[in-house]
Design a protein around this motif. Structure first.
Motif, mmCIF file in Angstrom:
data_model
loop_
_atom_site.group_PDB
_atom_site.id
_atom_site.type_symbol
_atom_site.label_atom_id
_atom_site.label_comp_id
_atom_site.label_asym_id
_atom_site.label_seq_id
_atom_site.Cartn_x
_atom_site.Cartn_y
_atom_site.Cartn_z
ATOM 1 N N ALA A 133 39.902 40.403 34.228
ATOM 2 C CA ALA A 133 39.379 39.426 35.189
ATOM 3 C C ALA A 133 39.827 39.804 36.590
ATOM 4 N N ASN A 134 38.932 39.652 37.530
ATOM 5 C CA ASN A 134 39.240 39.963 38.929
ATOM 6 C C ASN A 134 38.879 38.741 39.777
ATOM 7 N N ILE A 135 39.926 38.106 40.334
ATOM 8 C CA ILE A 135 39.715 36.928 41.182
ATOM 9 C C ILE A 135 39.655 37.411 42.623
ATOM 10 N N SER A 136 38.449 37.409 43.181
ATOM 11 C CA SER A 136 38.274 37.908 44.547
ATOM 12 C C SER A 136 38.518 36.832 45.587
ATOM 13 N N ASP A 137 38.248 35.570 45.239
ATOM 14 C CA ASP A 137 38.536 34.453 46.147
ATOM 15 C C ASP A 137 38.691 33.199 45.282
ATOM 16 N N PRO A 138 39.108 32.069 45.845
ATOM 17 C CA PRO A 138 39.372 30.875 45.024
ATOM 18 C C PRO A 138 38.184 30.352 44.247
ATOM 19 N N VAL A 139 36.967 30.712 44.600
ATOM 20 C CA VAL A 139 35.797 30.161 43.915
ATOM 21 C C VAL A 139 34.991 31.231 43.178
ATOM 22 N N ARG A 140 35.538 32.411 43.036
ATOM 23 C CA ARG A 140 34.777 33.494 42.404
ATOM 24 C C ARG A 140 35.693 34.315 41.505
ATOM 25 N N GLN B 57 48.422 24.236 37.680
ATOM 26 C CA GLN B 57 48.550 25.646 37.325
ATOM 27 C C GLN B 57 47.463 26.435 38.043
ATOM 28 N N SER B 58 47.885 27.514 38.646
ATOM 29 C CA SER B 58 46.928 28.355 39.364
ATOM 30 C C SER B 58 46.289 29.360 38.413
ATOM 31 N N CYS B 59 45.119 29.853 38.790
ATOM 32 C CA CYS B 59 44.415 30.842 37.961
ATOM 33 C C CYS B 59 45.165 32.162 37.979
ATOM 34 N N THR B 60 45.059 32.897 36.875
ATOM 35 C CA THR B 60 45.692 34.208 36.768
ATOM 36 C C THR B 60 44.643 35.256 36.458
ATOM 37 N N TRP C 100 34.368 43.815 30.470
ATOM 38 C CA TRP C 100 34.782 44.156 29.111
ATOM 39 C C TRP C 100 33.823 45.181 28.530
ATOM 40 N N GLN C 101 34.272 45.783 27.455
ATOM 41 C CA GLN C 101 33.448 46.722 26.690
ATOM 42 C C GLN C 101 33.122 46.105 25.336
ATOM 43 N N ALA C 102 32.104 46.655 24.704
ATOM 44 C CA ALA C 102 31.642 46.085 23.429
ATOM 45 C C ALA C 102 32.761 46.128 22.390
ATOM 46 N N PRO C 103 32.800 45.158 21.481
ATOM 47 C CA PRO C 103 33.801 45.166 20.409
ATOM 48 C C PRO C 103 33.682 46.414 19.543
#
Length: 308
Positions: A251-258, A287-290, A263-266
């Motif tokens: 996961a890549n949090i670029s800003d507080p709302v995005r 709790q803040s997003c990680t 991922w790759q296929a199982p």
């Protein structure tokens, strides 16, 4: 003498073989000058050769008769045991007179396979005949599935024996505790037969006739950990395992709302052609997003819709 040999035939799964020969023949007396014929005959010899050894295609070039066993004489009025000869008459275009009628015979014989390889030969010792067709085949009851019960493709044995075939739950399914998976008979003619109902089915598309006797859907069900799916082509039911977790989930949090997920296929799709994922964002107070996403293993579901 004139010999005609078939190629070496590898029989593979066949247990009994149907030999069909279509030929024409004229009687010696119908020749315009019968007395001029010195060696006129009115029968062809049908012979077979069986072997489990490696065979060269050139085996029959010399002394062919020592390898073959006769099984029938092809005539206009003889029929051997377990065989039939059907006759039809067709006047020739050159003369409508009965003496020049052309007789077409169709010989059929069913024999048990005796080896992994065989060949067929026709011996002509002086007939006025023409071979139109030599056809070899074997019969099988086609595989068919009704809901969660499947009957495998079954090769017929011989012309007198039926084969009792145990039905099976489809892969990933198991019988219910109080149910027994039924049996069917594979008849020598390649048709399925339900003994308790006198219903006969010759093809997968006719298998629904057996619904009158068995409530097939209540016999087997998907095992724990397997979900119900419908094959996109055959529309048959399938019990498929759950897929494994996506590979390299990030996961890549670029800003507080995005947030962006990668991922790759199982590595294991559970036998499914396509997969879909549900993405949930869980708000937790104070709790803040990680950047550490969590994969939650889904539960197996039962649905009549196609699971993609």
């Amino acid at each position: 003498m004139n010999w005609l040999f078939s190629p070496i035939i590898r029989l593979k799964e066949a247990e009994s073989l149907i030999i069909e020969v279509t030929y024409t023949m004229r009687r010696c007396a119908e020749h315009p000058n019968p007395e001029a014929l010195k060696f006129c005959q009115e029968s062809l010899s049908l012979l077979v050769f069986h072997s489990d050894s490696l065979i060269s295609e050139n085996l029959f070039l010399n002394e062919s008769q020592i390898y073959f066993r006769p099984i029938a004489n092809l005539t206009l009025n003889d029929a051997r045991m377990n065989a039939s000869v059907e006759l039809s008459r067709k006047p020739t275009s050159t003369s409508p007179q009965p003496v020049s009628e052309e007789r077409v015979a169709h010989y059929v014989n069913r024999m048990k396979v005796q080896a992994s390889k065989m060949a067929v030969a026709i011996l002509d010792t002086g007939t006025c005949s023409t071979l139109r067709r030599v056809h070899l085949s074997f019969l099988a009851c086609a595989m068919f599935q009704k809901n969660f019960v499947v009957f495998p493709r079954t090769i017929t044995s011989d012309g007198s024996q039926s084969t009792n075939v145990q039905g099976q739950c489809i892969p990933g399914a198991a019988p219910l505790s109080d149910q027994t998976v039924p049996n069917l008979l594979c008849l020598p003619n390649g048709r399925w037969y339900a003994k308790s109902t006198d219903l006969t089915s010759s093809h997968v598309s006719l298998a629904h006739n057996f619904q009158a006797f068995w409530e097939w859907e209540d016999i087997c069900t998907c095992s724990p950990g397997y979900g119900l799916a419908v094959d996109s082509e055959s529309r048959e039911l399938r019990c498929l395992a759950l897929p494994s977790a996506p590979v390299s989930l990030e996961a890549n949090i670029s800003d507080p709302v995005r947030i962006k997920l990668y991922w790759q296929a199982p590595s294991d799709t559970g036998g499914r052609e396509n997969l879909w994922f549900v993405i949930k964002c869980l708000d937790q107070y104070n709790q803040s997003c990680t950047n550490q996403p969590t994969y939650v293993q889904p539960h197996a579901t039962r649905s009549n819709r196609f699971l993609s």
